[in-house]
Design an enzyme around this catalytic site. Structure first.
Site, PDB file in Angstrom:
ATOM      1  N   ASP A  70       1.068  -0.938  -0.026  1.00 41.54           N
ATOM      2  CA  ASP A  70      -0.095  -0.029  -0.410  1.00 41.54           C
ATOM      3  C   ASP A  70       0.697   1.343  -0.055  1.00 41.54           C
ATOM      4  OD1 ASP A  70      -2.318   1.145  -0.470  1.00 41.54           O
ATOM      5  OD2 ASP A  70      -2.614   0.839   2.023  1.00 41.54           O
TER       6      ASP A  70
ATOM      7  N   LEU B 287      11.633 -20.194  -2.451  1.00 41.58           N
ATOM      8  CA  LEU B 287      10.355 -19.693  -1.880  1.00 41.58           C
ATOM      9  C   LEU B 287       9.155 -19.190  -2.837  1.00 41.58           C
ATOM     10  CD1 LEU B 287      10.020 -16.601  -0.517  1.00 41.58           C
ATOM     11  CD2 LEU B 287      10.521 -15.133  -2.153  1.00 41.58           C
TER      12      LEU B 287
ATOM     13  N   LEU C 133      -7.000  -5.582   7.941  1.00 42.52           N
ATOM     14  CA  LEU C 133      -6.921  -6.384   7.186  1.00 42.52           C
ATOM     15  C   LEU C 133      -6.857  -6.158   5.651  1.00 42.52           C
ATOM     16  CD1 LEU C 133      -6.549  -8.481  10.618  1.00 42.52           C
ATOM     17  CD2 LEU C 133      -4.956  -8.054   8.879  1.00 42.52           C
ATOM     18  N   SER C 134      -8.432  -5.292   5.551  1.00 38.71           N
ATOM     19  CA  SER C 134      -9.016  -5.123   4.342  1.00 38.71           C
ATOM     20  C   SER C 134      -9.148  -6.838   3.353  1.00 38.71           C
ATOM     21  CB  SER C 134      -7.635  -4.065   3.718  1.00 38.71           C
ATOM     22  OG  SER C 134      -7.892  -3.044   4.351  1.00 38.71           O
TER      23      SER C 134
ATOM     24  N   TRP D 282     -12.368  -3.354  -7.923  1.00 38.34           N
ATOM     25  CA  TRP D 282     -12.113  -3.237  -9.566  1.00 38.34           C
ATOM     26  C   TRP D 282     -13.243  -1.896  -9.513  1.00 38.34           C
ATOM     27  CZ3 TRP D 282     -10.732  -5.819 -12.976  1.00 38.34           C
ATOM     28  CH2 TRP D 282     -10.865  -7.579 -12.550  1.00 38.34           C
TER      29      TRP D 282
ATOM     30  N   HIS E 161       2.677   2.624  -9.341  1.00 43.42           N
ATOM     31  CA  HIS E 161       2.622   1.032  -8.980  1.00 43.42           C
ATOM     32  C   HIS E 161       4.143   0.989 -10.174  1.00 43.42           C
ATOM     33  CE1 HIS E 161      -1.069   0.860  -7.634  1.00 43.42           C
ATOM     34  NE2 HIS E 161      -1.458   1.869  -8.483  1.00 43.42           N
TER      35      HIS E 161
ATOM     36  N   GLY F 200       0.439   5.093  -4.628  1.00 46.76           N
ATOM     37  CA  GLY F 200      -0.354   6.545  -5.462  1.00 46.76           C
ATOM     38  C   GLY F 200       0.022   7.351  -4.632  1.00 46.76           C
ATOM     39  N   ARG F 201       0.424   7.382  -3.090  1.00 49.95           N
ATOM     40  CA  ARG F 201       0.287   8.739  -2.146  1.00 49.95           C
ATOM     41  C   ARG F 201       2.196   9.122  -2.233  1.00 49.95           C
ATOM     42  NH1 ARG F 201      -1.450   6.123   2.218  1.00 49.95           N
ATOM     43  NH2 ARG F 201      -1.998   5.012   1.677  1.00 49.95           N
TER      44      ARG F 201
HETATM   45  C1  FPP Z   1      -2.098  -0.037  -3.144  1.00 51.75           C
HETATM   46  O1  FPP Z   1      -1.863   1.291  -2.970  1.00 51.75           O
HETATM   47  C2  FPP Z   1      -1.179  -0.877  -4.150  1.00 51.75           C
HETATM   48  C3  FPP Z   1      -2.079  -1.849  -5.473  1.00 51.75           C
HETATM   49  C4  FPP Z   1      -3.756  -1.625  -5.521  1.00 51.75           C
HETATM   50  C5  FPP Z   1      -1.496  -2.100  -6.595  1.00 51.75           C
HETATM   51  C6  FPP Z   1      -0.329  -2.898  -5.974  1.00 51.75           C
HETATM   52  C7  FPP Z   1       0.783  -2.906  -7.926  1.00 51.75           C
HETATM   53  C8  FPP Z   1       1.901  -3.424  -7.495  1.00 51.75           C
HETATM   54  C9  FPP Z   1       2.486  -3.073  -6.576  1.00 51.75           C
HETATM   55  C10 FPP Z   1       2.516  -3.329  -8.875  1.00 51.75           C
HETATM   56  C11 FPP Z   1       3.583  -4.456  -8.881  1.00 51.75           C
HETATM   57  C12 FPP Z   1       2.448  -5.878  -8.113  1.00 51.75           C
HETATM   58  C13 FPP Z   1       2.741  -7.138  -8.812  1.00 51.75           C
HETATM   59  C14 FPP Z   1       2.477  -8.136  -8.468  1.00 51.75           C
HETATM   60  C15 FPP Z   1       4.287  -6.639 -10.448  1.00 51.75           C
HETATM   61  P1  FPP Z   1      -2.791   2.294  -3.478  1.00 51.75           P
HETATM   62  O2  FPP Z   1      -2.165   2.602  -5.591  1.00 51.75           O
HETATM   63  O3  FPP Z   1      -4.009   1.773  -2.788  1.00 51.75           O
HETATM   64  O4  FPP Z   1      -1.715   3.712  -3.045  1.00 51.75           O
HETATM   65  P2  FPP Z   1      -2.232   4.758  -2.195  1.00 51.75           P
HETATM   66  O5  FPP Z   1      -3.339   4.406  -1.256  1.00 51.75           O
HETATM   67  O6  FPP Z   1      -1.476   5.742  -1.659  1.00 51.75           O
HETATM   68  O7  FPP Z   1      -3.930   5.795  -3.092  1.00 51.75           O
END
Ligand code: FPP
Length: 237
Positions: free
Chosen positions: A2, A113, A172-173, A51, A19, A5-6
């Site tokens: 997580d 792993l 835990l979402s 989604w 990402h 985005g931030r």
């Molecule tokens: C949550 O952060 C992140 C996601 C929903 C996507 C996670 C995906 C990756 C790390 C890309 C790579 C993954 C693989 C398996 C190759 P957020 O976008 O909600 O961030 P925020 O809470 O800061 O807005």
């Protein structure tokens, strides 16, 4: 994972850049995990709730997953990493479903792993699906082990030792809800793209200070149960 985005917003970049940086962070953590004796790492890449995100972001994320799964397979094989994807597949595009199947088959022999990527995953949905499976023997109740086997496929993934949640979130979402029954929780302010091997080491150090008694008293708990975590999870909201 997580905080992508931030991370991007802090740098005046678009979310996809966060990402993309998250993919690089994942590669480093996958490399570091076995060095700490971790044999299973589950990362939450896309929840069933995700989604709800804008279509453009969803398609960027799917592109990242497909390209990671496709282009990293050779590297995963070389490093002895077995890849599995958990979650629903029927709502994913045919290209990514085929790439997942190819990568899972090609890496099946990996023993260093077990990397599990949760895509279109909901723990509640997974539990419900396992509960609704027709029972071979309806005359008796399932044991915990039997239910774990239904849910997880194999017992090596049924107990998570440590959950790491990045970016200051403390929820835990809908992630591995059955499997985390005895998991230790580690929360860090670090945004996922900045989360590196040193943060992993810190989380494991924190874990090592925990007193895991599983309901018993300290004298009863064997050294084995207090050892390094074997099953680790990192997840987004
Ligand atoms: C949550 O952060 C992140 C996601 C929903 C996507 C996670 C995906 C990756 C790390 C890309 C790579 C993954 C693989 C398996 C190759 P957020 O976008 O909600 O961030 P925020 O809470 O800061 O807005």
């Amino acid at each position: 994972m997580d905080g992508n985005g931030r991370w991007a917003a802090q740098r005046a970049k678009q979310r996809w850049a966060g990402h993309a940086a998250g993919v690089e962070a994942l590669k480093l953590v996958v490399e570091a995990a076995p060095l700490h004796g971790i044999d299973t790492l589950t990362v939450f890449a896309f929840s069933a709730d995700n989604w709800r995100r804008p279509k453009a972001e969803i398609s960027q994320l799917m592109g990242f997953f497909a390209s990671f799964i496709g282009s990293e397979t050779a590297q995963l094989i070389e490093c002895g990493v077995r890849l599995s994807v958990i979650g629903r597949r029927d709502r994913l595009g045919p290209g990514i479903v085929a790439a997942i199947a190819r990568a899972e088959a090609a890496t099946a022999g990996g023993t260093t792993l077990h990397l599990r990527i949760a895509i279109d995953y909901s723990a509640r949905a997974a539990i419900l699906q396992a509960a609704n499976m027709p029972a071979a023997d309806v005359s008796r109740e399932l044991t915990i082990e039997e239910f774990s086997l239904r849910l997880c496929g194999d017992l090596t993934t049924s107990d998570v030792d440590l959950i790491i949640r990045t970016s200051g979130e403390q929820r835990l979402s809908d992630f591995l809800l059955w499997e985390v029954a005895y998991a230790e929780l580690h929360f860090t302010e670090r945004l996922w793209p900045d989360f590196g091997p040193q943060d992993l080491a810190l989380a494991l150090h924190d874990y090592a200070t925990r007193d895991r008694r599983f309901g018993a008293i300290p004298e009863q708990v064997s050294a084995v149960e207090c050892a390094e975590p074997k099953s680790l999870s990192a997840h987004p909201r």
